[in-house]
Design an enzyme around this catalytic site. Structure first.
Site: not given
Ligand code: GLP
Length: 240
Positions: A67, A135, A137, A142
Site C-alpha cells: 500500500d 482494527d 486490517h 479496513e
Molecule cells: C499500517 C500499514 C499496515 C501495517 C499496520 C501495522 O497501517 N498499512 O500494512 O501492517 O499499519 O503497523 P505497525 O506495524 O506499525 O503496527
C-alpha cells in the site's frame, strides 16, 4: 494456520527472518510481497545483515508492496516508498526497477489501481509479509473490505489514522486515504507470513485466529489460506 509464539520482538523478528531467508535462498528470483509499519523493521534489519554477509542476494528478487498513502511520494519522509528505500531497498543489492509500490501521487487513481493490478498479475507473490492493524486490517484493507477486492482507494478509519499518527511529526498530518492491494491480491500469495507484536494487537490477533471469518475482521480471511505462518510475541498472544 501455523501460529508461533515467541518471547519478544527480537525473537519474533528472528523467526520471521529465517522463513524469509529460506524463500530468498531457495528461489533467488522470488517475488516478495512487502509491508511497512514498525513491526517488520527488525526483520528488514536482519535481511540487510544477511545480504551484507553475502548469505543472500536480492539481485534477481522482485518486490510488490501492499500500500501507499494518497498524496505522498518518494520525497515525503512519511511515504511508504521512502520507508522501503530507507529500511531495505537502499541497503541491499536490489535493482530498484524490480521494486513496485502503488503511486501515491498518481494523477488518476482509477488508472493507477488498474496499473497496479497489472503488476500484481504479472508478479504473483512467492511470499507475502503482513503486519496487523489494531482494527484487524491487513495492508490498508479496513473492516468491511470485500474478500474478493483488488487494488483500490480506501478511506482510513479513525483508529488507523490515530495509530499511524505516532509515526508522523508535530506538523505533519496523516493522510485520510490510501491505495492498497485488495484482499484477493493478498490471498493469491503462495505463502503468507504475518508478524504481530504488542499488547494493543492482542484482540485483533484473537479475532483473526479464533473468531469467525468475517469482513468485519479483514485478517480473519487468512484462516482460509493454505499456507499461513503467524509469528507473535508473547504480548500479542495474550488472549490465545
Ligand atoms: C499500517 C500499514 C499496515 C501495517 C499496520 C501495522 O497501517 N498499512 O500494512 O501492517 O499499519 O503497523 P505497525 O506495524 O506499525 O503496527
Amino acid at each position: 494456520m501455523k501460529v508461533i509464539t515467541t518471547a519478544d520482538y527480537g525473537e519474533m523478528s528472528d523467526v520471521g527472518f529465517e522463513l524469509m531467508k529460506d524463500v530468498i535462498k531457495n528461489t533467488p528470483d522470488a517475488t516478495l510481497g512487502l509491508a511497512t509499519g514498525t513491526t517488520p523493521l527488525g526483520l528488514y534489519d536482519r535481511l540487510v545483515g544477511a545480504c551484507c554477509k553475502k548469505e543472500i542476494s536480492f539481485k534477481k528478487i522482485k518486490t510488490v508492496n501492499l500500500d501507499e498513502y494518497v498524496g505522498l511520494g518518494a520525497n515525503d519522509r512519511q511515504s511508504y516508498v521512502y520507508f522501503m528505500r530507507e529500511h531495505l531497498f537502499g541497503r541491499v543489492d536490489i535493482d530498484l526497477k524490480n521494486t513496485y509500490l502503488p503511486d501515491g501521487l498518481a494523477a488518476d487513481f482509477r488508472s493507477e489501481c488498474v496499473r497496479y493490478d497489472g503488476i500484481l498479475n504479472a508478479h504473483p507473490q512467492s511470499i507475502q509479509l503482513l503486519g496487523l492493524g489494531r482494527d484487524g486490517h491487513i495492508g490498508f484493507n479496513e473492516p468491511g473490505a470485500p474478500f474478493d477486492g483488488h487494488t483500490h482507494i480506501v478511506r482510513l478509519t479513525e483508529t488507523t489514522v490515530a495509530d499511524n499518527s505516532r509515526l508522523f511529526g508535530e506538523h505533519e498530518t496523516v493522510p485520510g486515504s490510501a491505495i492498497t492491494m485488495g484482499i484477493a491480491d493478498i490471498m493469491r500469495a503462495k505463502r503468507i507470513l504475518m508478524l504481530v507484536s504488542g499488547e494493543n494487537k492482542k484482540q485483533a490477533v484473537y479475532d483473526m485466529i479464533k473468531g469467525p471469518v468475517t469482513e468485519d475482521c479483514p485478517a480473519s480471511v487468512l484462516q482460509r489460506h493454505p499456507d499461513v505462518t503467524v509469528v507473535l510475541d508473547r504480548a500479542a498472544a495474550g488472549l490465545l
